[in-house]
Each structure stands twice: as structure tokens, then as C-alpha cells.
Write a protein that holds these residues in place. Structure first.
Motif, PDB file in Angstrom:
ATOM      1  N   TYR A   1       0.624  -1.216  -0.197  1.00 25.90           N
ATOM      2  CA  TYR A   1       0.206  -0.408   0.193  1.00 25.90           C
ATOM      3  C   TYR A   1       0.577   1.471  -0.067  1.00 25.90           C
ATOM      4  CZ  TYR A   1      -4.172  -2.601   0.882  1.00 25.90           C
ATOM      5  OH  TYR A   1      -5.241  -3.401   0.909  1.00 25.90           O
ATOM      6  N   ASN A   2       0.832   2.395  -0.635  1.00 24.32           N
ATOM      7  CA  ASN A   2       0.582   3.978  -0.311  1.00 24.32           C
ATOM      8  C   ASN A   2       0.815   4.017   0.956  1.00 24.32           C
ATOM      9  OD1 ASN A   2       1.848   6.167  -0.158  1.00 24.32           O
ATOM     10  ND2 ASN A   2       0.627   6.882  -2.110  1.00 24.32           N
ATOM     11  N   HIS A   3       1.833   4.038   1.900  1.00 20.54           N
ATOM     12  CA  HIS A   3       1.702   4.817   3.439  1.00 20.54           C
ATOM     13  C   HIS A   3       1.460   6.038   3.461  1.00 20.54           C
ATOM     14  CE1 HIS A   3       3.273   4.209   7.804  1.00 20.54           C
ATOM     15  NE2 HIS A   3       4.084   4.953   6.937  1.00 20.54           N
ATOM     16  N   ASN A   4       1.273   6.357   2.494  1.00 22.49           N
ATOM     17  CA  ASN A   4       1.048   8.254   2.520  1.00 22.49           C
ATOM     18  C   ASN A   4      -0.098   8.684   1.933  1.00 22.49           C
ATOM     19  OD1 ASN A   4       3.867   8.914   3.931  1.00 22.49           O
ATOM     20  ND2 ASN A   4       4.221   9.417   1.783  1.00 22.49           N
ATOM     21  N   PRO A   5      -1.352   9.223   2.651  1.00 23.52           N
ATOM     22  CA  PRO A   5      -2.892   9.283   2.239  1.00 23.52           C
ATOM     23  C   PRO A   5      -3.535  10.167   1.421  1.00 23.52           C
ATOM     24  CG  PRO A   5      -2.269  10.420   4.430  1.00 23.52           C
ATOM     25  CD  PRO A   5      -1.619   9.294   4.319  1.00 23.52           C
ATOM     26  N   ASP A   6      -1.694  11.647   1.705  1.00 25.30           N
ATOM     27  CA  ASP A   6      -2.010  12.313   0.756  1.00 25.30           C
ATOM     28  C   ASP A   6      -1.137  13.020  -0.783  1.00 25.30           C
ATOM     29  OD1 ASP A   6       0.272  12.026   2.204  1.00 25.30           O
ATOM     30  OD2 ASP A   6      -0.161  14.589   3.080  1.00 25.30           O
ATOM     31  N   LYS A   7      -0.412  11.682  -1.062  1.00 29.40           N
ATOM     32  CA  LYS A   7       0.484  11.993  -1.853  1.00 29.40           C
ATOM     33  C   LYS A   7       1.439  10.977  -2.530  1.00 29.40           C
ATOM     34  CE  LYS A   7       4.878  11.455   0.480  1.00 29.40           C
ATOM     35  NZ  LYS A   7       6.162  12.369   0.493  1.00 29.40           N
ATOM     36  N   ALA A   8       0.809  10.770  -3.978  1.00 34.86           N
ATOM     37  CA  ALA A   8       0.644   9.152  -4.710  1.00 34.86           C
ATOM     38  C   ALA A   8       2.247   8.559  -4.206  1.00 34.86           C
ATOM     39  CB  ALA A   8       0.733   9.673  -6.529  1.00 34.86           C
ATOM     40  N   LEU A   9       2.432   7.861  -4.705  1.00 37.47           N
ATOM     41  CA  LEU A   9       3.486   6.870  -4.558  1.00 37.47           C
ATOM     42  C   LEU A   9       3.889   5.943  -5.985  1.00 37.47           C
ATOM     43  CD1 LEU A   9       5.850   4.628  -3.766  1.00 37.47           C
ATOM     44  CD2 LEU A   9       4.036   3.028  -3.065  1.00 37.47           C
ATOM     45  N   LYS A  10       5.322   6.038  -6.789  1.00 37.34           N
ATOM     46  CA  LYS A  10       5.507   5.922  -7.528  1.00 37.34           C
ATOM     47  C   LYS A  10       6.836   5.075  -7.789  1.00 37.34           C
ATOM     48  CE  LYS A  10       5.002  10.162  -9.951  1.00 37.34           C
ATOM     49  NZ  LYS A  10       5.710  11.493 -11.106  1.00 37.34           N
ATOM     50  N   LEU A  11       6.616   3.130  -8.080  1.00 37.34           N
ATOM     51  CA  LEU A  11       7.702   2.913  -7.812  1.00 37.34           C
ATOM     52  C   LEU A  11       8.299   1.942  -9.498  1.00 37.34           C
ATOM     53  CD1 LEU A  11       6.696   0.090  -7.976  1.00 37.34           C
ATOM     54  CD2 LEU A  11       5.289   0.480  -5.515  1.00 37.34           C
ATOM     55  N   PHE A  12       8.767   1.372  -9.226  1.00 40.39           N
ATOM     56  CA  PHE A  12       9.744   0.257 -10.022  1.00 40.39           C
ATOM     57  C   PHE A  12       8.964  -1.038  -9.346  1.00 40.39           C
ATOM     58  CE2 PHE A  12      12.466   2.605 -13.105  1.00 40.39           C
ATOM     59  CZ  PHE A  12      12.064   2.853 -13.731  1.00 40.39           C
ATOM     60  N   GLN A  13       8.284  -2.441  -9.888  1.00 34.65           N
ATOM     61  CA  GLN A  13       8.427  -3.311  -9.476  1.00 34.65           C
ATOM     62  C   GLN A  13       8.372  -4.542 -10.388  1.00 34.65           C
ATOM     63  OE1 GLN A  13       5.054  -6.542  -8.055  1.00 34.65           O
ATOM     64  NE2 GLN A  13       5.555  -5.583  -6.595  1.00 34.65           N
ATOM     65  N   ILE A  14       9.540  -5.575 -10.438  1.00 31.09           N
ATOM     66  CA  ILE A  14      10.727  -6.613 -10.931  1.00 31.09           C
ATOM     67  C   ILE A  14      10.538  -7.553 -10.820  1.00 31.09           C
ATOM     68  CG2 ILE A  14      12.668  -6.596 -12.224  1.00 31.09           C
ATOM     69  CD1 ILE A  14      13.654  -3.600 -11.261  1.00 31.09           C
ATOM     70  N   TRP A  15      10.280  -8.524 -11.238  1.00 28.64           N
ATOM     71  CA  TRP A  15      10.267 -10.248 -10.768  1.00 28.64           C
ATOM     72  C   TRP A  15      11.664 -10.917 -12.244  1.00 28.64           C
ATOM     73  CZ3 TRP A  15       4.260 -11.977 -11.560  1.00 28.64           C
ATOM     74  CH2 TRP A  15       3.528 -11.179 -11.056  1.00 28.64           C
ATOM     75  N   LEU A  16      12.330 -11.316 -11.751  1.00 24.10           N
ATOM     76  CA  LEU A  16      13.026 -11.833 -12.450  1.00 24.10           C
ATOM     77  C   LEU A  16      12.811 -14.112 -12.007  1.00 24.10           C
ATOM     78  CD1 LEU A  16      16.635 -10.854 -10.887  1.00 24.10           C
ATOM     79  CD2 LEU A  16      14.851 -10.223 -13.439  1.00 24.10           C
ATOM     80  N   PHE A  17      12.878 -14.359 -12.636  1.00 25.04           N
ATOM     81  CA  PHE A  17      12.924 -16.070 -13.101  1.00 25.04           C
ATOM     82  C   PHE A  17      14.279 -16.416 -12.180  1.00 25.04           C
ATOM     83  CE2 PHE A  17      11.081 -16.105 -17.410  1.00 25.04           C
ATOM     84  CZ  PHE A  17       9.434 -16.578 -16.436  1.00 25.04           C
ATOM     85  N   PRO A  18      14.433 -17.336 -10.728  1.00 26.46           N
ATOM     86  CA  PRO A  18      14.814 -17.311  -9.683  1.00 26.46           C
ATOM     87  C   PRO A  18      16.040 -18.825 -11.242  1.00 26.46           C
ATOM     88  CG  PRO A  18      12.988 -18.128  -9.746  1.00 26.46           C
ATOM     89  CD  PRO A  18      12.935 -18.024 -10.052  1.00 26.46           C
ATOM     90  N   ASN A  19      16.642 -19.436 -10.053  1.00 23.31           N
ATOM     91  CA  ASN A  19      17.536 -20.418 -10.571  1.00 23.31           C
ATOM     92  C   ASN A  19      17.391 -21.399  -9.452  1.00 23.31           C
ATOM     93  OD1 ASN A  19      19.343 -19.706  -8.306  1.00 23.31           O
ATOM     94  ND2 ASN A  19      21.106 -18.516  -9.556  1.00 23.31           N
ATOM     95  N   LYS A  20      16.652 -21.309  -8.922  1.00 20.15           N
ATOM     96  CA  LYS A  20      16.660 -22.373  -7.741  1.00 20.15           C
ATOM     97  C   LYS A  20      14.728 -22.351  -7.672  1.00 20.15           C
ATOM     98  CE  LYS A  20      20.493 -22.465  -5.061  1.00 20.15           C
ATOM     99  NZ  LYS A  20      21.790 -22.296  -4.192  1.00 20.15           N
ATOM    100  N   GLN A  21      14.443 -23.159  -8.053  1.00 21.04           N
ATOM    101  CA  GLN A  21      12.847 -23.843  -7.642  1.00 21.04           C
ATOM    102  C   GLN A  21      12.525 -23.853  -6.007  1.00 21.04           C
ATOM    103  OE1 GLN A  21       9.908 -23.318 -10.339  1.00 21.04           O
ATOM    104  NE2 GLN A  21      11.967 -21.872 -10.954  1.00 21.04           N
ATOM    105  N   ASN A  22      11.371 -23.487  -6.116  1.00 17.43           N
ATOM    106  CA  ASN A  22      11.052 -23.904  -4.321  1.00 17.43           C
ATOM    107  C   ASN A  22      11.814 -23.543  -3.474  1.00 17.43           C
ATOM    108  OD1 ASN A  22       8.287 -24.815  -5.979  1.00 17.43           O
ATOM    109  ND2 ASN A  22       9.667 -27.287  -6.226  1.00 17.43           N
ATOM    110  N   VAL A  23      12.270 -22.655  -3.286  1.00 21.63           N
ATOM    111  CA  VAL A  23      13.154 -22.243  -2.007  1.00 21.63           C
ATOM    112  C   VAL A  23      12.496 -21.650  -0.629  1.00 21.63           C
ATOM    113  CG1 VAL A  23      15.376 -21.820  -3.248  1.00 21.63           C
ATOM    114  CG2 VAL A  23      13.694 -19.962  -2.532  1.00 21.63           C
ATOM    115  N   GLN A  24      13.393 -21.721   0.563  1.00 22.74           N
ATOM    116  CA  GLN A  24      12.247 -21.137   1.425  1.00 22.74           C
ATOM    117  C   GLN A  24      11.862 -19.417   1.050  1.00 22.74           C
ATOM    118  OE1 GLN A  24      11.079 -22.762   4.545  1.00 22.74           O
ATOM    119  NE2 GLN A  24      10.727 -21.025   4.983  1.00 22.74           N
ATOM    120  N   PRO A  25      10.423 -18.908   0.966  1.00 23.96           N
ATOM    121  CA  PRO A  25      10.461 -17.638   1.293  1.00 23.96           C
ATOM    122  C   PRO A  25      11.743 -17.259   2.080  1.00 23.96           C
ATOM    123  CG  PRO A  25       8.238 -18.894   1.437  1.00 23.96           C
ATOM    124  CD  PRO A  25       9.034 -20.290   1.535  1.00 23.96           C
ATOM    125  N   ARG A  26      11.690 -15.668   1.329  1.00 25.20           N
ATOM    126  CA  ARG A  26      12.595 -15.276   2.572  1.00 25.20           C
ATOM    127  C   ARG A  26      12.107 -13.771   2.018  1.00 25.20           C
ATOM    128  NH1 ARG A  26      16.864 -12.841  -0.927  1.00 25.20           N
ATOM    129  NH2 ARG A  26      17.757 -11.373   1.406  1.00 25.20           N
TER     130      ARG A  26
END
Length: 238
Positions: A105-130
Motif C-alpha cells: 500500500y501507499n503509506h502516505n494518504p496525501d501523495k502518490a507513490l511511484k515505484l518499479f516492481q521487477i520480477w526475475l525467474f529464479p535459478n532455484k525452484q521452491n526455495v524457502q521464502p525470504r
């Protein structure tokens, strides 16, 4: 050297009222079979989120997720017990592995949040989430590319389950730098955050991106004050 150019105005676009999203690669309702990924880079979303708005709890698995706030503050919660605010000048990483639920969520109620969200395929499957986040303000070097992510937990920046390295650069007009690939089988994906740069002869403006492979080194020249994100990553998805 081979290249592929992604102009800012050629990206997918979605307006959900509270969210404006621009997609470099196919995502949600935007589908372009010519833009599915660049090597292991699957998602590069450029999001603007209204004050107090955001994404409720939702699942991910087997993906390395990197979030870089550009303006404003992002509030994060997940089912691993993490609660945090990620601010401009921070970087966040989440290895989804066997499965994780989180909200953003946007933590601030009164101004916009801008961000990059980036997804990469991993080199290992089914690792412990972190989950991890760090401030990158102290490692920033003016007019130089500086590392914010790698595969090595002991290296500078956050780390992920992939042979990838991320760098940011904040350049004044006329300044130059070079970058040499970490691995011959990798390629580079460079996103211009602000300003104008020339990369190995290619002129780029704000939110343009350039994919480069089958080369060892590139030259970066800022033709105005500029910020860039450089991603050195495998071209083959395992």
C-alpha cells in the motif's frame, strides 16, 4: 552486439483509477507475444499508486521480486510476519519460493507513490521464502554506477536466487561511465529513470529501455542530468 529498444510510449498501459501502470513486458490484461521477457527478466512495471491505496493480500511463488520506490513510501506486510515501510532510497527483495502472501500500500494518504516492481525467474525452484530491504543511500556514488543487488549475500546490496546484478547511476550532464558484464552468458537491460543518456550509440530518454546482449562492455554518457537502472542478468531461463 545485439540490441532491442523499448520506447517509453510503446509500453502497455492500464488505468485502474487508483493505479496507473505501465508494463514493459506482458502483464495482466496487457499481452504482446513479442514482449514476454528479456532473459530471466519477466516483469518491469512502472506504477503510480494514489495516496492510501494499494494491493491487498495476494500470492506469489517461484519468483524473485524486487521493488524500488522512486517517489514516496511503500507499506509492506506478508504472511512471514514482516511489516515494513520501504522509502525512496531503499530497495526491497522477496524470494517467493514455495509461496508467500503479501500486501502493498501507499503509506502516505496525501501523495502518490511511484515505484518499479521487477520480477526475475529464479535459478532455484521452491526455495524457502525470504524478505529483505536495505537503504542504498550510503552506497550511492555520484556520476558512477553503483551496485544494489547481486547473487551473493556478502556482496553490496540485497541478494537473490539468480546470477543477476543490478546497478543504479545518478549522472550529471556530460558525465560518462562504462560497465563490463559479470558473465559472458548474461545480457544487459537498462531503464532510463529520468533524463537522457546515450548507451553504445543508442540515444535514450526518460523511461526508454534498451536490451543488449552478445557483447562484453558498454559505454554510458549522460546527455542531460539523468538516472538509470542497469540489470545484468542471464539470457536463458532455466
Amino acid at each position: 552486439m545485439k540490441t532491442v529498444l523499448y520506447r517509453a510510449d510503446s509500453r502497455g498501459y492500464a488505468n485502474h483509477g487508483w493505479l496507473e501502470a505501465r508494463h514493459t513486458f506482458s502483464f495482466a490484461n496487457y499481452f504482446n507475444r513479442e514482449r514476454m521477457n528479456f532473459g530471466v527478466l519477466r516483469v518491469l512495471n512502472d506504477d503510480k499508486i494514489d495516496g492510501g491505496q494499494g494491493f491487498g493480500m495476494h500470492p506469489h511463488d517461484n519468483m524473485e521480486i524486487i521493488t524500488i520506490p522512486l517517489e514516496g513510501d511503500l507499506e509492506h506486510k506478508d504472511n512471514m510476519g514482516n511489516e515494513a515501510v520501504i522509502r525512496e532510497g531503499d530497495v526491497q527483495v522477496m524470494s517467493a519460493g514455495t509461496g508467500v502472501y503479501h500486501s502493498e500500500y501507499n503509506h502516505n494518504p496525501d501523495k502518490a507513490l511511484k515505484l518499479f516492481q521487477i520480477w526475475l525467474f529464479p535459478n532455484k525452484q521452491n526455495v524457502q521464502p525470504r524478505y529483505d530491504q536495505i537503504s542504498i543511500r550510503d552506497v550511492a556514488i555520484p556520476n558512477r554506477l553503483y551496485q544494489i543487488l547481486s547473487p551473493n549475500p556478502d556482496d553490496q546490496g540485497v541478494w537473490i536466487h539468480q546470477d543477476a546484478w543490478f546497478y543504479l547511476g545518478n549522472f550529471e550532464a556530460g558525465k560518462t561511465d562504462s560497465y563490463t558484464l559479470k558473465r559472458e552468458v548474461n545480457g544487459l537491460f537498462v531503464m532510463v529513470i529520468d533524463g537522457q543518456v546515450t548507451i553504445s550509440g543508442n540515444k535514450l530518454s526518460a523511461r526508454d529501455a534498451l536490451g543488449i546482449w552478445e557483447m562484453n562492455k558498454i559505454e554510458v554518457e549522460a546527455t542531460s542530468d539523468a538516472r538509470i537502472l542497469l540489470m545484468d542478468l542471464p539470457m536463458q531461463v532455466k
